[in-house]
Scaffold this motif. Sequence first.
Motif, mmCIF file in Angstrom:
data_model
loop_
_atom_site.group_PDB
_atom_site.id
_atom_site.type_symbol
_atom_site.label_atom_id
_atom_site.label_comp_id
_atom_site.label_asym_id
_atom_site.label_seq_id
_atom_site.Cartn_x
_atom_site.Cartn_y
_atom_site.Cartn_z
ATOM 1 N N GLY A 47 59.844 132.791 -62.997
ATOM 2 C CA GLY A 47 59.629 132.706 -64.607
ATOM 3 C C GLY A 47 60.437 131.623 -65.103
ATOM 4 N N ALA A 48 61.311 131.000 -64.574
ATOM 5 C CA ALA A 48 61.960 129.972 -65.232
ATOM 6 C C ALA A 48 62.295 128.755 -64.268
ATOM 7 N N ARG A 49 62.547 127.570 -64.694
ATOM 8 C CA ARG A 49 62.613 126.258 -63.985
ATOM 9 C C ARG A 49 63.274 126.296 -62.869
ATOM 10 N N PRO A 50 64.251 126.911 -62.613
ATOM 11 C CA PRO A 50 65.121 126.935 -61.391
ATOM 12 C C PRO A 50 64.418 127.780 -60.184
ATOM 13 N N ASN A 51 63.341 128.773 -60.649
ATOM 14 C CA ASN A 51 62.598 129.581 -59.741
ATOM 15 C C ASN A 51 61.561 128.810 -59.091
ATOM 16 N N GLY B 266 56.361 133.408 -67.552
ATOM 17 C CA GLY B 266 56.214 132.744 -68.681
ATOM 18 C C GLY B 266 57.477 132.580 -69.571
ATOM 19 N N GLN B 267 58.472 133.037 -68.982
ATOM 20 C CA GLN B 267 59.889 132.845 -69.376
ATOM 21 C C GLN B 267 60.047 131.350 -69.884
ATOM 22 N N HIS B 268 59.853 130.435 -68.979
ATOM 23 C CA HIS B 268 59.609 129.002 -69.394
ATOM 24 C C HIS B 268 58.133 128.542 -69.475
ATOM 25 N N TYR B 269 57.742 127.883 -70.407
ATOM 26 C CA TYR B 269 56.579 127.687 -70.738
ATOM 27 C C TYR B 269 56.310 126.379 -71.001
ATOM 28 N N ASN C 168 57.273 120.383 -69.557
ATOM 29 C CA ASN C 168 58.080 119.828 -68.723
ATOM 30 C C ASN C 168 59.369 120.789 -68.467
ATOM 31 N N MET C 169 59.291 121.891 -68.861
ATOM 32 C CA MET C 169 60.212 123.078 -68.185
ATOM 33 C C MET C 169 59.352 123.897 -67.020
ATOM 34 N N SER C 170 58.223 123.877 -66.972
ATOM 35 C CA SER C 170 57.401 124.647 -66.147
ATOM 36 C C SER C 170 56.193 123.916 -65.244
ATOM 37 N N GLY D 175 66.496 133.898 -57.367
ATOM 38 C CA GLY D 175 67.680 133.446 -58.190
ATOM 39 C C GLY D 175 67.909 134.456 -59.251
ATOM 40 N N ASP D 176 68.404 134.205 -60.183
ATOM 41 C CA ASP D 176 69.364 134.951 -61.146
ATOM 42 C C ASP D 176 68.725 135.126 -62.913
ATOM 43 N N VAL D 177 67.714 134.501 -62.909
ATOM 44 C CA VAL D 177 67.124 134.684 -64.331
ATOM 45 C C VAL D 177 66.614 135.985 -64.705
ATOM 46 N N ILE E 40 67.675 116.444 -71.666
ATOM 47 C CA ILE E 40 68.349 117.595 -72.520
ATOM 48 C C ILE E 40 67.544 119.041 -72.357
ATOM 49 N N HIS E 41 68.033 119.765 -72.002
ATOM 50 C CA HIS E 41 67.396 121.297 -72.001
ATOM 51 C C HIS E 41 67.013 121.418 -73.397
ATOM 52 N N PRO E 42 66.003 122.103 -73.966
ATOM 53 C CA PRO E 42 65.694 122.836 -75.326
ATOM 54 C C PRO E 42 66.844 123.575 -75.969
ATOM 55 N N ARG E 43 67.330 124.294 -75.273
ATOM 56 C CA ARG E 43 68.330 125.058 -75.967
ATOM 57 C C ARG E 43 69.560 124.181 -76.304
ATOM 58 N N THR E 44 69.935 123.282 -75.679
ATOM 59 C CA THR E 44 70.987 122.232 -76.001
ATOM 60 C C THR E 44 70.708 121.457 -76.939
HETATM 61 C C1 UD1 Z 1 67.334 130.076 -68.230
HETATM 62 C C2 UD1 Z 1 68.326 130.990 -67.416
HETATM 63 C C3 UD1 Z 1 69.417 130.331 -66.733
HETATM 64 C C4 UD1 Z 1 68.823 128.906 -65.934
HETATM 65 C C5 UD1 Z 1 67.875 128.112 -67.356
HETATM 66 C C6 UD1 Z 1 67.236 127.042 -66.540
HETATM 67 C C7 UD1 Z 1 68.525 133.465 -67.895
HETATM 68 C C8 UD1 Z 1 69.329 134.320 -68.511
HETATM 69 N N1 UD1 Z 1 68.741 132.227 -68.016
HETATM 70 O O1 UD1 Z 1 68.240 129.931 -69.186
HETATM 71 O O2 UD1 Z 1 70.026 131.031 -65.686
HETATM 72 O O3 UD1 Z 1 69.758 128.199 -65.523
HETATM 73 O O4 UD1 Z 1 66.914 129.158 -67.334
HETATM 74 O O5 UD1 Z 1 66.712 126.159 -67.413
HETATM 75 O O6 UD1 Z 1 67.364 133.918 -67.441
HETATM 76 N N2 UD1 Z 1 62.975 127.058 -74.276
HETATM 77 C C9 UD1 Z 1 61.913 126.068 -74.771
HETATM 78 N N3 UD1 Z 1 60.945 125.959 -73.559
HETATM 79 C C10 UD1 Z 1 60.806 126.650 -72.498
HETATM 80 C C11 UD1 Z 1 62.066 127.461 -72.283
HETATM 81 C C12 UD1 Z 1 62.943 127.723 -73.183
HETATM 82 O O7 UD1 Z 1 61.805 125.390 -75.603
HETATM 83 O O8 UD1 Z 1 59.730 126.291 -71.905
HETATM 84 C C13 UD1 Z 1 63.935 127.171 -75.364
HETATM 85 C C14 UD1 Z 1 63.776 128.396 -76.362
HETATM 86 O O9 UD1 Z 1 64.266 127.967 -77.444
HETATM 87 C C15 UD1 Z 1 64.738 129.478 -75.792
HETATM 88 C C16 UD1 Z 1 65.606 128.651 -75.076
HETATM 89 O O10 UD1 Z 1 65.133 127.542 -74.671
HETATM 90 O O11 UD1 Z 1 64.926 130.431 -76.552
HETATM 91 C C17 UD1 Z 1 66.320 129.415 -73.926
HETATM 92 O O12 UD1 Z 1 65.450 129.748 -73.019
HETATM 93 P P1 UD1 Z 1 65.763 131.073 -71.993
HETATM 94 O O13 UD1 Z 1 64.686 131.059 -70.921
HETATM 95 O O14 UD1 Z 1 66.122 132.180 -72.568
HETATM 96 O O15 UD1 Z 1 66.916 130.776 -71.169
HETATM 97 P P2 UD1 Z 1 67.762 129.249 -70.678
HETATM 98 O O16 UD1 Z 1 68.891 129.039 -71.539
HETATM 99 O O17 UD1 Z 1 66.543 128.424 -70.546
#
Ligand code: UD1
Length: 368
Positions: A8-12, A38-41, A44-46, A96-98, A237-241
């Motif tokens: 689902g997400a990058r660390p997976n 598709g949690q990450h999409y 560069n995150m997927s 993992g733990d997402v 930098i991660h998108p949320r940061t």
């Molecule tokens: C998730 C995981 C976390 C993991 C991290 C790695 C959960 C609860 N958390 O956190 O354990 O360490 O992934 O990255 O599952 N976003 C984008 N593009 C993307 C993905 C996310 O812009 O491809 C942005 C969005 O604004 C989104 C925010 O990042 O709202 C957070 O994404 P989300 O998957 O909800 O949680 P992470 O903080 O990435």
Amino acid sequence: MKVINVVGARPNFMKMAPIIEAMNRYPDQIRHLLVHTGQHYDENMSKVFFSDLGMPRPDIDLEVGSGSHAEQTAKVMMAFEKVCEKHTPDLVIVVGDVNSTMACAITAKKLGIKVAHVEAGLRSRDMSMPEEINRLCTDVLCDFLFTTDSMATENLLQEGIAREKIHFVGNVMIDTLLRHRTLASALPVTERLGLEPGSYACLTMHRPSNVDDRDTLVGILEALVEIARDLPIVFPIHPRTLDKVQRFGLEHYFCRGEHVRGIWITDPLGYLEFIHLTMYARMVLTDSGGLQEETTVLGIPCITLRHNTERPITCLQGTNRLAGNKREAILDAVHAVLNGETPSGLVPELWDGEAAIRIVDVLLAELD
Ligand code: UD1
């Protein structure tokens, strides 16, 4: 045996890649589908991870995207239920733990499908972390719990999980690291970024506990700016940061482009480029989980910007130390590393590149 593997997400991605590779050794016994929630999409995150890791494209993409925790979890569950009903697997594997990990484990278990959790038993004992809730909910449901170290096994036993469900197999993330480290080391990443190997720090930071509160984030950035006067810091930098930095108006702490000193922001890197950056760093500062493990195996000092870790073995045996997120403590930890106080740097038992093979061996023996 019909298996659905979930990412689902990058660390997976780096955890699932060696499992798929190990399953491909048994084409007559195992048929498997790869589902991406598709949690990450982002590219560069997927997507970049699939090409970097030589992974097959997902057979099914649920395209759930971002949302609140409840929204994202619910969307994964609704979409994954349909996939399970259509494909009727014997087993679902989650890693993992997402949020996607927990959502798919619950969905499959309620449909009477066996579930395996890879990287079971890790505990931070910090219920303010969404990942801790995901870990607890997933582990209590699973039929197969694959652990990375004896401390994780012990956690599960203490929670009353039957011993016969728990299998200590080692660390699949390290399988991937060992397979790709030579390739990663040869890439021209430090050259491209104008960095001197061994003379920079690498930073990753995205946890809500560090970036969601303005004062906390400012405290961390104040410490980092001070460090970066002597040791440049590279920050993919991660998108949320990035979103928080912009909302709080903190862009002035960073530079983009070529500077010798300061904190430089880059876009998130692919797997191979990021491993290269880690291998040649003087130290890593992070709040990630997996990076605590990767630095331990690479022998690079790691300063974890958290008060706790679900991976204490990396502090006991590896190169990791917990610094929390307060300015003074971060500076003390960095100075200790610069003064040569590097922890022992042992590699934990069974972090040897064979974990995925052990997992598939267990599944074939118990499910066939
Ligand atoms: C998730 C995981 C976390 C993991 C991290 C790695 C959960 C609860 N958390 O956190 O354990 O360490 O992934 O990255 O599952 N976003 C984008 N593009 C993307 C993905 C996310 O812009 O491809 C942005 C969005 O604004 C989104 C925010 O990042 O709202 C957070 O994404 P989300 O998957 O909800 O949680 P992470 O903080 O990435």
